[in-house]
Design a protein around this motif. Structure first.
Motif, PDB file in Angstrom:
ATOM      1  N   PRO A  80      62.262  16.036  28.032  1.00 22.54           N
ATOM      2  CA  PRO A  80      61.708  16.697  26.765  1.00 22.54           C
ATOM      3  C   PRO A  80      60.978  18.139  27.161  1.00 22.54           C
ATOM      4  O   PRO A  80      61.006  18.434  28.298  1.00 22.54           O
ATOM      5  N   VAL A  81      60.830  18.735  26.058  1.00 23.27           N
ATOM      6  CA  VAL A  81      60.366  20.045  26.193  1.00 23.27           C
ATOM      7  C   VAL A  81      58.948  20.165  25.122  1.00 23.27           C
ATOM      8  O   VAL A  81      59.002  19.189  24.204  1.00 23.27           O
ATOM      9  N   GLU A  82      58.029  21.068  25.393  1.00 23.55           N
ATOM     10  CA  GLU A  82      56.927  21.301  24.310  1.00 23.55           C
ATOM     11  C   GLU A  82      57.144  22.568  23.459  1.00 23.55           C
ATOM     12  O   GLU A  82      57.561  23.415  24.068  1.00 23.55           O
ATOM     13  N   PHE A  83      57.150  22.209  22.022  1.00 24.43           N
ATOM     14  CA  PHE A  83      57.103  23.218  21.230  1.00 24.43           C
ATOM     15  C   PHE A  83      55.722  23.924  21.274  1.00 24.43           C
ATOM     16  O   PHE A  83      54.985  23.171  20.650  1.00 24.43           O
ATOM     17  N   TYR A  84      55.599  24.881  22.088  1.00 28.00           N
ATOM     18  CA  TYR A  84      54.066  25.515  22.517  1.00 28.00           C
ATOM     19  C   TYR A  84      53.238  26.188  21.595  1.00 28.00           C
ATOM     20  O   TYR A  84      52.466  25.872  21.062  1.00 28.00           O
ATOM     21  N   LEU A  99      62.188  30.296  13.087  1.00 29.05           N
ATOM     22  CA  LEU A  99      61.980  30.342  14.515  1.00 29.05           C
ATOM     23  C   LEU A  99      62.069  28.926  14.912  1.00 29.05           C
ATOM     24  O   LEU A  99      62.419  28.509  16.042  1.00 29.05           O
ATOM     25  N   LYS A 100      61.590  27.922  14.230  1.00 28.01           N
ATOM     26  CA  LYS A 100      61.627  26.620  14.766  1.00 28.01           C
ATOM     27  C   LYS A 100      62.740  25.913  14.941  1.00 28.01           C
ATOM     28  O   LYS A 100      63.211  25.422  15.892  1.00 28.01           O
ATOM     29  N   SER A 101      63.746  26.378  13.920  1.00 32.58           N
ATOM     30  CA  SER A 101      65.018  25.870  13.900  1.00 32.58           C
ATOM     31  C   SER A 101      65.745  26.630  15.088  1.00 32.58           C
ATOM     32  O   SER A 101      66.560  26.044  15.787  1.00 32.58           O
ATOM     33  N   THR A 132      58.047  19.155   9.235  1.00 32.34           N
ATOM     34  CA  THR A 132      59.293  19.681   9.060  1.00 32.34           C
ATOM     35  C   THR A 132      60.344  19.521  10.108  1.00 32.34           C
ATOM     36  O   THR A 132      60.210  19.233  11.234  1.00 32.34           O
ATOM     37  N   LEU A 133      61.698  19.585   9.674  1.00 31.17           N
ATOM     38  CA  LEU A 133      62.695  19.398  10.295  1.00 31.17           C
ATOM     39  C   LEU A 133      62.753  18.215  11.154  1.00 31.17           C
ATOM     40  O   LEU A 133      63.191  18.061  12.476  1.00 31.17           O
ATOM     41  N   SER A 134      62.572  17.016  10.541  1.00 31.09           N
ATOM     42  CA  SER A 134      62.349  15.696  11.339  1.00 31.09           C
ATOM     43  C   SER A 134      61.575  15.185  12.464  1.00 31.09           C
ATOM     44  O   SER A 134      61.593  14.356  13.226  1.00 31.09           O
TER      45      SER A 134
END
Length: 156
Positions: A80-84, A99-101, A132-134
């Motif tokens: 896992p990784v954190e979207f910080y 940016l998120k994509s 968003t994005l699942s």
């Protein structure tokens, strides 16, 4: 619009964008320290920082980092990784979604298989964006250095 890796000369622009959403000098300093580490050590710092640029101006900023201990209970996968952090100059202009994509794409390229997001109640205005994005909400938590908030996760 162009998304690229953060460079040292982006610091002032990134700090200006962060200050649009955070007024905590300790958090701003934490991000600055992480950026300095990233510039010095690149991906070996186990972080990734991206900026969105429009006509030569930085208009958005986003990052990944290793998953902190307080989020591990929400993880279901092996890497896992954190979207910080994500912050943009203009909301609802598509910058954040791009940016998120791109962060998801880069996380996959780096071998991660899951992404988690923590957002405190002080940033509840961003919660619809995190759906968003699942990404799906998976719980509430109060991290050691923050107020209560929600956690999202997504297999990638």
């Amino acid at each position: 619009m162009k998304i690229r890796e953060y460079k040292k000369e982006d610091l002032d622009s990134v700090v200006d964008i962060l200050k649009l959403y955070w007024n905590d000098p300790d958090f701003i300093q934490e991000v600055k320290d992480l950026l300095e580490d990233f510039v010095s050590n690149g991906l070996s710092s186990k972080k990734l920082f991206l900026v969105s640029e429009n006509e030569g101006r930085v208009v958005g900023f986003a990052s990944l980092r290793d998953l902190p201990d307080y989020l591990k209970a929400f993880s279901k996968r092996n890497k896992p990784v954190e979207f910080y952090v994500i912050a943009v100059k203009e909301k609802r202009a598509g910058i954040g979604l791009e940016l998120k994509s791109k962060l998801i794409e880069e996380a996959i390229n780096l071998g991660y298989d899951e992404m988690l997001i923590f957002s405190p109640t002080t940033h509840d205005g961003s919660w619809k964006f995190h759906d968003t994005l699942s990404f799906e909400q998976v719980g509430k938590i109060t991290p050691p250095e923050d107020g209560e908030g929600l956690v999202w996760r997504r297999d990638i």
